[in-house]
Design a protein around this motif. Structure first.
Motif, PDB file in Angstrom:
ATOM      1  N   GLN A  26      75.502 -12.548  41.811  1.00  0.00           N
ATOM      2  CA  GLN A  26      76.209 -13.630  41.139  1.00  0.00           C
ATOM      3  C   GLN A  26      77.461 -13.109  40.445  1.00  0.00           C
ATOM      4  N   VAL A  27      78.625 -13.641  40.839  1.00  0.00           N
ATOM      5  CA  VAL A  27      79.891 -13.274  40.210  1.00  0.00           C
ATOM      6  C   VAL A  27      80.033 -14.020  38.897  1.00  0.00           C
ATOM      7  N   THR A  28      80.350 -13.308  37.835  1.00  0.00           N
ATOM      8  CA  THR A  28      80.520 -13.930  36.528  1.00  0.00           C
ATOM      9  C   THR A  28      81.801 -14.756  36.489  1.00  0.00           C
ATOM     10  N   ASN A  29      81.662 -16.047  36.250  1.00  0.00           N
ATOM     11  CA  ASN A  29      82.802 -16.958  36.049  1.00  0.00           C
ATOM     12  C   ASN A  29      83.837 -16.828  37.167  1.00  0.00           C
ATOM     13  N   GLY A  30      83.350 -16.890  38.412  1.00  0.00           N
ATOM     14  CA  GLY A  30      84.238 -16.726  39.547  1.00  0.00           C
ATOM     15  C   GLY A  30      85.171 -17.890  39.787  1.00  0.00           C
ATOM     16  N   ASP A  31      84.917 -19.032  39.123  1.00  0.00           N
ATOM     17  CA  ASP A  31      85.822 -20.183  39.271  1.00  0.00           C
ATOM     18  C   ASP A  31      86.773 -20.325  38.079  1.00  0.00           C
ATOM     19  N   PHE A  32      86.645 -19.411  37.086  1.00  0.00           N
ATOM     20  CA  PHE A  32      87.526 -19.354  35.915  1.00  0.00           C
ATOM     21  C   PHE A  32      87.471 -20.617  35.053  1.00  0.00           C
ATOM     22  N   GLU A  33      86.388 -21.368  35.178  1.00  0.00           N
ATOM     23  CA  GLU A  33      86.285 -22.619  34.418  1.00  0.00           C
ATOM     24  C   GLU A  33      85.727 -22.410  33.012  1.00  0.00           C
ATOM     25  N   GLN A  34      85.111 -21.260  32.763  1.00  0.00           N
ATOM     26  CA  GLN A  34      84.594 -20.980  31.425  1.00  0.00           C
ATOM     27  C   GLN A  34      85.678 -20.281  30.621  1.00  0.00           C
ATOM     28  N   VAL A  35      86.212 -20.995  29.643  1.00  0.00           N
ATOM     29  CA  VAL A  35      87.360 -20.522  28.874  1.00  0.00           C
ATOM     30  C   VAL A  35      87.025 -20.578  27.393  1.00  0.00           C
ATOM     31  N   ASN A  36      87.419 -19.534  26.642  1.00  0.00           N
ATOM     32  CA  ASN A  36      87.150 -19.535  25.201  1.00  0.00           C
ATOM     33  C   ASN A  36      88.286 -20.215  24.433  1.00  0.00           C
ATOM     34  N   GLU A  37      88.169 -20.181  23.095  1.00  0.00           N
ATOM     35  CA  GLU A  37      89.144 -20.885  22.265  1.00  0.00           C
ATOM     36  C   GLU A  37      90.544 -20.280  22.345  1.00  0.00           C
ATOM     37  N   ASN A  38      90.648 -19.052  22.834  1.00  0.00           N
ATOM     38  CA  ASN A  38      91.964 -18.404  22.993  1.00  0.00           C
ATOM     39  C   ASN A  38      92.521 -18.548  24.400  1.00  0.00           C
ATOM     40  N   ASN A  39      91.930 -19.472  25.161  1.00  0.00           N
ATOM     41  CA  ASN A  39      92.360 -19.723  26.538  1.00  0.00           C
ATOM     42  C   ASN A  39      92.195 -18.495  27.433  1.00  0.00           C
ATOM     43  N   LYS A  40      91.143 -17.710  27.162  1.00  0.00           N
ATOM     44  CA  LYS A  40      90.828 -16.540  27.966  1.00  0.00           C
ATOM     45  C   LYS A  40      89.620 -16.829  28.844  1.00  0.00           C
ATOM     46  N   ALA A  41      89.614 -16.294  30.050  1.00  0.00           N
ATOM     47  CA  ALA A  41      88.486 -16.496  30.959  1.00  0.00           C
ATOM     48  C   ALA A  41      87.298 -15.666  30.492  1.00  0.00           C
ATOM     49  N   ILE A  42      86.200 -16.306  30.178  1.00  0.00           N
ATOM     50  CA  ILE A  42      85.010 -15.610  29.697  1.00  0.00           C
ATOM     51  C   ILE A  42      84.451 -14.712  30.797  1.00  0.00           C
ATOM     52  N   GLY A  43      84.130 -13.471  30.421  1.00  0.00           N
ATOM     53  CA  GLY A  43      83.542 -12.525  31.366  1.00  0.00           C
ATOM     54  C   GLY A  43      84.555 -11.716  32.149  1.00  0.00           C
ATOM     55  N   TRP A  44      85.849 -11.969  31.944  1.00  0.00           N
ATOM     56  CA  TRP A  44      86.897 -11.251  32.670  1.00  0.00           C
ATOM     57  C   TRP A  44      87.696 -10.352  31.737  1.00  0.00           C
ATOM     58  N   ASN A  45      88.101  -9.200  32.276  1.00  0.00           N
ATOM     59  CA  ASN A  45      89.002  -8.294  31.561  1.00  0.00           C
ATOM     60  C   ASN A  45      90.308  -8.196  32.335  1.00  0.00           C
ATOM     61  N   PHE A  46      91.424  -8.290  31.631  1.00  0.00           N
ATOM     62  CA  PHE A  46      92.739  -8.220  32.258  1.00  0.00           C
ATOM     63  C   PHE A  46      93.477  -6.981  31.776  1.00  0.00           C
ATOM     64  N   SER A  47      94.098  -6.240  32.721  1.00  0.00           N
ATOM     65  CA  SER A  47      94.896  -5.055  32.392  1.00  0.00           C
ATOM     66  C   SER A  47      96.312  -5.253  32.916  1.00  0.00           C
ATOM     67  N   ASN A  48      97.247  -5.395  31.993  1.00  0.00           N
ATOM     68  CA  ASN A  48      98.656  -5.599  32.343  1.00  0.00           C
ATOM     69  C   ASN A  48      99.481  -4.628  31.512  1.00  0.00           C
ATOM     70  N   SER A  49      99.928  -3.546  32.137  1.00  0.00           N
ATOM     71  CA  SER A  49     100.607  -2.484  31.392  1.00  0.00           C
ATOM     72  C   SER A  49     102.089  -2.760  31.150  1.00  0.00           C
ATOM     73  N   ASP A  50     102.600  -3.885  31.674  1.00  0.00           N
ATOM     74  CA  ASP A  50     103.996  -4.251  31.426  1.00  0.00           C
ATOM     75  C   ASP A  50     104.082  -5.773  31.333  1.00  0.00           C
ATOM     76  N   SER A  51     103.612  -6.332  30.225  1.00  0.00           N
ATOM     77  CA  SER A  51     103.553  -7.783  30.069  1.00  0.00           C
ATOM     78  C   SER A  51     104.942  -8.406  29.936  1.00  0.00           C
TER      79      SER A  51
END
Length: 484
Positions: A26-51
């Protein structure tokens, strides 16, 4: 989120009470529909070294389904852009897992990958596989389905799924996973047997591979596969047994890639592929600087053009009587070493360049006049016999780039500067396959004329303490000019 976790617990409990083993992926939140109060996808980590230049976030702009999708935009190509999430896994037998997703890009071709790391119950990493996100150019700007498959053993309890983007843009939605079932067709079974025979006969690590285990697990890998569709999966699955024995250099060419490899790789606009040609210039203090880029082609015309182009640069710089040379291999990830070494003829001593060592003996390649291997220069340069040569290397110096550095370091006046190479310095032979593809198979070790056998990364003669490329140039020039 709580409901899904509770449902999973109830199902596992029921299966246990019934005496059945769970089969879960089971992929955690694979449809990206679970979002927290900061508009972040629950269960996902994002790495962006040049935002400042790149974008990585969930988006409401144009999801495939629901309210959200994941959007990635890469403008600064050297910066990291990666998203990852957890995949909960349970299986009581070795089985094949397919990960699927809907993706969309404004580009016809992107550099992007799925990758899944696998962990056991003690959270120890025990493997991993990747899959290229290969787009259909005809569906540019449209949603299309992509997938990759990997083998899962009963020891695996968790996976971490990564999505990386190397250029352009990518939108992703509806990531799911499923166990693959169904019989394999006869053609792909025969194709798998062909590949096993090839590896058992020619691999440099063939005596270390547990071929009984390969034969035992191959039927599970073949489940649900089709000839022409799953060829790459089967080849890469079998190559994974070589990787376990430290062969990280063998790889597969798809029929399209292998055909492309043999096609003319001329200058921009002249062939089906673009070749990055060598460049050179005279630096301050009269030091010659030559960049030798990667070259991946078996086409005779393209090989000749590359070798003559590099040789012409060397001869032009020779006419200016430089005090020394810098040969930059720091971004040379390999390909075909023959035009690279032939083109550097003026800087490499005549005679044996290297030997290929196999269990049944060894063979050698020589530089004679203007000829190296099957490459003969149109013009034969004079040898540079009293000039120092600084060779730049890095972790991106790989395969034939490493072979070229070995050849240059045969010159007693040469030193390497920078950091260690990638360590892909076995000798690969290309074996065509019945499906039109090929395997570039590590089949020999490389030995220089001083009888040094190369295994793993090559350490530079002078390790770089420079903080920038300009500092590296400065250090190399200081060494070249110290006796002038």
């Amino acid at each position: 989120m709580i409901f899904k976790m509770l449902f999973r617990f109830i199902m596992l409990t029921l299966l246990s009470l019934l005496g059945l083993k769970a089969s879960l992926a089971q992929v955690t939140n694979g449809d990206f529909e679970q979002v927290n109060e900061n508009n972040k996808a629950i269960g996902w980590n994002f790495s962006n070294s040049d935002s400042a230049n790149n974008f990585l976030a969930i988006s409401k702009e144009s999801p495939y389904a629901g309210n959200y999708s994941l959007k990635m935009v890469k403008k600064q190509e050297r910066a990291m852009l990666i998203a990852n999430t957890t995949v909960h896994i349970e299986t009581d037998k070795t089985a094949k897992l397919r990960v699927k997703a809907m993706v969309k890009s404004s580009a016809e071709k992107i550099i992007s990958n799925f990758y899944m790391q696998l962990f056991d119950g003690q959270k120890k990493r025990i493997g991993g596989e990747d899959g290229v996100i290969d787009l259909d150019p005809a569906k540019k700007g449209q949603w299309q389905e992509v997938d990759f498959s990997l083998m899962i053993s009963p020891e695996v309890k968790r996976g971490v799924l990564f999505i990386s983007l190397g250029n352009h843009d990518l939108e992703i939605d509806n990531i799911t996973s499923e166990w693959v079932t169904g019989p394999a067709d006869k053609q792909i079974t025969a194709f798998a047997e062909e590949v096993v025979k090839l590896l058992k006969t020619n691999s440099i690590v063939k005596d270390s591979v547990n071929w009984e285990e390969v034969n035992k697990n191959l039927p599970a890998a073949l489940v649900g596969t089709q000839y022409g569709k799953d060829d790459a999966f089967i080849v890469n699955y079998l190559l994974s047994y070589l990787r376990k024995e430290k062969d990280i250099h063998s790889f597969y060419y798809s029929p399209f890639s292998y055909k492309n490899l043999k096609s003319y790789a001329g200058k921009q606009g002249q062939g089906p592929r673009k070749t990055v040609y060598p460049t050179g210039k005279l630096l301050e203090d009269n030091v010659a600087y030559v960049v030798v880029p990667a070259f991946s082609s078996y086409n005779a015309e393209g090989i000749q053009e590359y070798a003559d182009s590099l040789n012409a640069i060397i001869m032009n710089l020779q006419s200016k009587n430089p005090k020394g040379w810098i040969v930059d291999l720091s971004m040379n990830h390999g390909g075909n070493m023959y035009p690279m070494i032939a083109g550097l003829n003026a800087l490499i001593p005549e005679g044996k360049v290297m030997s290929f060592v196999r269990k049944d003996g060894e063979s050698s390649v020589y530089l004679k006049g203007g000829t190296f291997g099957n490459v003969k220069l149109t013009k034969v340069p004079k040898k540079e016999k009293d000039k120092k040569i600084a060779v730049f290397t890095s972790t991106r110096t790989a395969s034939s780039g490493e072979m070229t550095s070995i050849a240059l370091l045969n010159n007693p006046l040469a030193k390497s500067f920078g950091i260690q190479t990638a360590g892909l310095n076995s000798a690969n032979a290309t074996f065509p396959l019945s499906n039109g593809g090929a395997i570039a198979l590590a089949s020999a070790l490389v030995k220089d004329p001083k009888n040094r056998v190369y295994l793993g990364p090559i350490e530079p003669t002078e390790k770089a303490h420079a903080k920038s490329f300009d500092d590296l140039i400065r250090d190399a020039k200081a060494w070249i000019l110290e006796d002038k």
